[in-house]
Design a protein around this motif. Structure first.
Motif, PDB file in Angstrom:
ATOM      1  N   SER A   1       0.826  -1.200   0.000  1.00  0.00           N
ATOM      2  CA  SER A   1       0.000   0.000   0.000  1.00  0.00           C
ATOM      3  C   SER A   1       0.866   1.258   0.000  1.00  0.00           C
ATOM      4  N   TYR A   2       0.422   2.253  -0.739  1.00  0.00           N
ATOM      5  CA  TYR A   2       1.112   3.541  -0.795  1.00  0.00           C
ATOM      6  C   TYR A   2       0.098   4.584  -1.226  1.00  0.00           C
ATOM      7  N   ASP A   3       0.518   5.826  -1.336  1.00  0.00           N
ATOM      8  CA  ASP A   3      -0.428   6.872  -1.735  1.00  0.00           C
ATOM      9  C   ASP A   3       0.256   7.902  -2.616  1.00  0.00           C
ATOM     10  N   SER A   4      -0.486   8.932  -2.973  1.00  0.00           N
ATOM     11  CA  SER A   4      -0.011   9.899  -3.953  1.00  0.00           C
ATOM     12  C   SER A   4       1.053  10.846  -3.419  1.00  0.00           C
ATOM     13  N   THR A   5       1.430  10.720  -2.146  1.00  0.00           N
ATOM     14  CA  THR A   5       2.564  11.496  -1.641  1.00  0.00           C
ATOM     15  C   THR A   5       3.891  10.780  -1.861  1.00  0.00           C
ATOM     16  N   VAL A   6       3.828   9.526  -2.328  1.00  0.00           N
ATOM     17  CA  VAL A   6       5.024   8.706  -2.501  1.00  0.00           C
ATOM     18  C   VAL A   6       5.556   8.858  -3.922  1.00  0.00           C
ATOM     19  N   GLY A   7       6.844   9.037  -4.045  1.00  0.00           N
ATOM     20  CA  GLY A   7       7.462   9.155  -5.353  1.00  0.00           C
ATOM     21  C   GLY A   7       7.218   7.916  -6.210  1.00  0.00           C
ATOM     22  N   ASN A   8       7.013   8.113  -7.509  1.00  0.00           N
ATOM     23  CA  ASN A   8       6.764   7.048  -8.497  1.00  0.00           C
ATOM     24  C   ASN A   8       5.384   6.408  -8.363  1.00  0.00           C
ATOM     25  N   HIS A   9       4.480   7.014  -7.583  1.00  0.00           N
ATOM     26  CA  HIS A   9       3.178   6.368  -7.370  1.00  0.00           C
ATOM     27  C   HIS A   9       2.369   6.238  -8.653  1.00  0.00           C
TER      28      HIS A   9
ATOM     29  N   GLU B   1      22.904  -2.377  -6.901  1.00  0.00           N
ATOM     30  CA  GLU B   1      23.442  -2.538  -8.256  1.00  0.00           C
ATOM     31  C   GLU B   1      22.335  -2.657  -9.293  1.00  0.00           C
ATOM     32  N   LEU B   2      21.202  -3.237  -8.898  1.00  0.00           N
ATOM     33  CA  LEU B   2      20.098  -3.439  -9.832  1.00  0.00           C
ATOM     34  C   LEU B   2      19.172  -2.230  -9.921  1.00  0.00           C
ATOM     35  N   SER B   3      19.314  -1.300  -8.984  1.00  0.00           N
ATOM     36  CA  SER B   3      18.427  -0.143  -8.927  1.00  0.00           C
ATOM     37  C   SER B   3      18.829   0.913  -9.944  1.00  0.00           C
ATOM     38  N   LEU B   4      17.827   1.609 -10.460  1.00  0.00           N
ATOM     39  CA  LEU B   4      18.077   2.739 -11.362  1.00  0.00           C
ATOM     40  C   LEU B   4      18.127   4.054 -10.604  1.00  0.00           C
ATOM     41  N   SER B   5      17.961   3.995  -9.280  1.00  0.00           N
ATOM     42  CA  SER B   5      18.009   5.182  -8.430  1.00  0.00           C
ATOM     43  C   SER B   5      19.057   4.967  -7.355  1.00  0.00           C
ATOM     44  N   LYS B   6      19.772   5.991  -7.012  1.00  0.00           N
ATOM     45  CA  LYS B   6      20.805   5.904  -5.984  1.00  0.00           C
ATOM     46  C   LYS B   6      20.294   6.327  -4.607  1.00  0.00           C
ATOM     47  N   SER B   7      19.068   6.755  -4.516  1.00  0.00           N
ATOM     48  CA  SER B   7      18.516   7.210  -3.247  1.00  0.00           C
ATOM     49  C   SER B   7      18.142   6.035  -2.360  1.00  0.00           C
TER      50      SER B   7
ATOM     51  N   GLN C   1      16.284   6.559   0.312  1.00  0.00           N
ATOM     52  CA  GLN C   1      15.081   6.988   1.015  1.00  0.00           C
ATOM     53  C   GLN C   1      13.793   6.699   0.253  1.00  0.00           C
ATOM     54  N   GLN C   2      13.879   6.376  -1.018  1.00  0.00           N
ATOM     55  CA  GLN C   2      12.669   6.155  -1.808  1.00  0.00           C
ATOM     56  C   GLN C   2      11.974   4.860  -1.389  1.00  0.00           C
ATOM     57  N   SER C   3      10.664   4.952  -1.160  1.00  0.00           N
ATOM     58  CA  SER C   3       9.900   3.745  -0.840  1.00  0.00           C
ATOM     59  C   SER C   3       9.678   2.887  -2.071  1.00  0.00           C
ATOM     60  N   ILE C   4       9.529   3.523  -3.228  1.00  0.00           N
ATOM     61  CA  ILE C   4       9.345   2.819  -4.491  1.00  0.00           C
ATOM     62  C   ILE C   4      10.484   3.222  -5.420  1.00  0.00           C
ATOM     63  N   LYS C   5      11.379   2.282  -5.682  1.00  0.00           N
ATOM     64  CA  LYS C   5      12.560   2.571  -6.497  1.00  0.00           C
ATOM     65  C   LYS C   5      12.501   1.801  -7.808  1.00  0.00           C
ATOM     66  N   ALA C   6      12.859   2.480  -8.893  1.00  0.00           N
ATOM     67  CA  ALA C   6      12.904   1.818 -10.200  1.00  0.00           C
ATOM     68  C   ALA C   6      14.084   0.862 -10.258  1.00  0.00           C
TER      69      ALA C   6
END
Length: 317
Positions: A35-43, A144-150, A152-157
């Protein structure tokens, strides 16, 4: 393994990284939905058919495909903010006063400012394709598999092709992606009891987790297998040493583990499987005689212990 179409994401489940005091929290059912909402990045980017790796702050817990994505508009959410900089990125301190410290501005305060906002809530269902990973992919591999270096992101590409390859290399077999698209999910999430890993049931969590990281979800005799039937096996009886030595550990399918412990199956010092004549007439087990154990490059097993088991076992046949 197939499934090169669509995006891939890692979902961070409840833990310190997702429990800033500014956020009232989310209902995560790790094996079923996120579960997540519209305040979360990449939602807005997550879609049905996407690959998801559910992660804690340290490792991957499981993987699956988004089967259904629920969208619930106009939901009310309570959010707290730092009274100095309006950030939601603060945490409560358990032994110091004032109670809260804001990471972005470094100010401290006793009580946050509270607001109620309207959000769109989302719930991504993947339970029908869920496969436990049990730490097969640790934090470093996920990075290594992530496209984001952050962090803190709950949803990472994630890189979908490389993530699928990494999962497959560790013995995980996902269903065909076509099986996931549009799958009906129950409107009520499961209560009561949840399926758990074999590690919890057998009370040797750390040993199993270490072996999973070494071998993946792979039985050394029969090959890739579901997590639910894989067991952390001791090449020398644990009762004799009461030690969990990685060089004396191997992943075995539950039935193979029982045969090994019962003296009906063993390995030569050259890591060749030998099956007792008394069960060789069973086609499924007779066919295993003579195969070489699957052991990843660079992984050492205690050949002295293996030789001792082999000699003691075949002497009873």
């Amino acid at each position: 393994m197939t499934g090169a179409q669509g995006a891939a994401w890692s979902f961070l489940v409840a833990g310190d990284e997702r429990q800033f005091q500014g956020n009232a929290g989310y209902e995560d059912y790790v094996e079923e939905s996120y579960s997540y909402d519209s305040t979360v990045g990449n939602h807005l980017r997550v879609a049905e058919g996407d690959l998801v790796v559910v992660r804690s702050g340290q490792e991957a817990l499981g993987v699956g495909y988004v089967e259904v994505l629920d969208v619930l508009p106009d939901q009310k959410k309570t959010r707290s903010r730092c009274p100095h900089c309006a950030s939601t990125g603060f945490k409560e301190r358990t032994t110091q006063r004032p109670r809260f410290r804001c990471s972005p501005c470094s100010n401290t305060f006793e009580e946050p400012e509270v607001e109620t906002i309207s959000v769109t809530a989302y719930r991504a269902h993947y339970g029908g394709t869920w496969q436990p990973l049990e730490g097969c992919l640790d934090k470093a591999v996920l990075a290594e598999l992530s496209l984001s270096k952050s962090d803190q992101q709950s949803i990472k590409a994630m890189d979908r092709v490389r993530t699928l390859a990494a999962v497959e290399a560790r013995g995980i077999r996902l269903p065909q992606q076509s099986c996931a698209s549009g799958r009906h999910r129950p409107s009520e999430l499961p209560g009561g009891r949840m399926r758990t890993s074999a590690a919890v049931r057998r009370g040797q969590n750390a040993f199993r987790r270490a072996l999973v990281r070494r071998f993946g979800m792979v039985c050394a005799v029969t090959g890739p297998a579901p997590a639910e039937v894989l067991e952390a096996a001791h090449l020398r009886p644990f009762a004799a040493t009461e030690r969990h030595r990685l060089e004396e550990g191997i992943m075995l399918r539950s039935d193979i583990h029982r045969l090994f412990d019962s003296g009906l199956l063993t390995f030569t010092p050259e890591l060749v499987v030998k099956v007792a004549p008394s069960i060789a007439a069973h086609a499924a087990y007779g066919a295993l005689d003579g195969i070489v154990l699957t052991v990843p490059d660079g992984i050492e097993l205690d050949r002295v212990v293996i030789a001792a088991h082999y000699e003691a076992t075949v002497s009873t046949w």
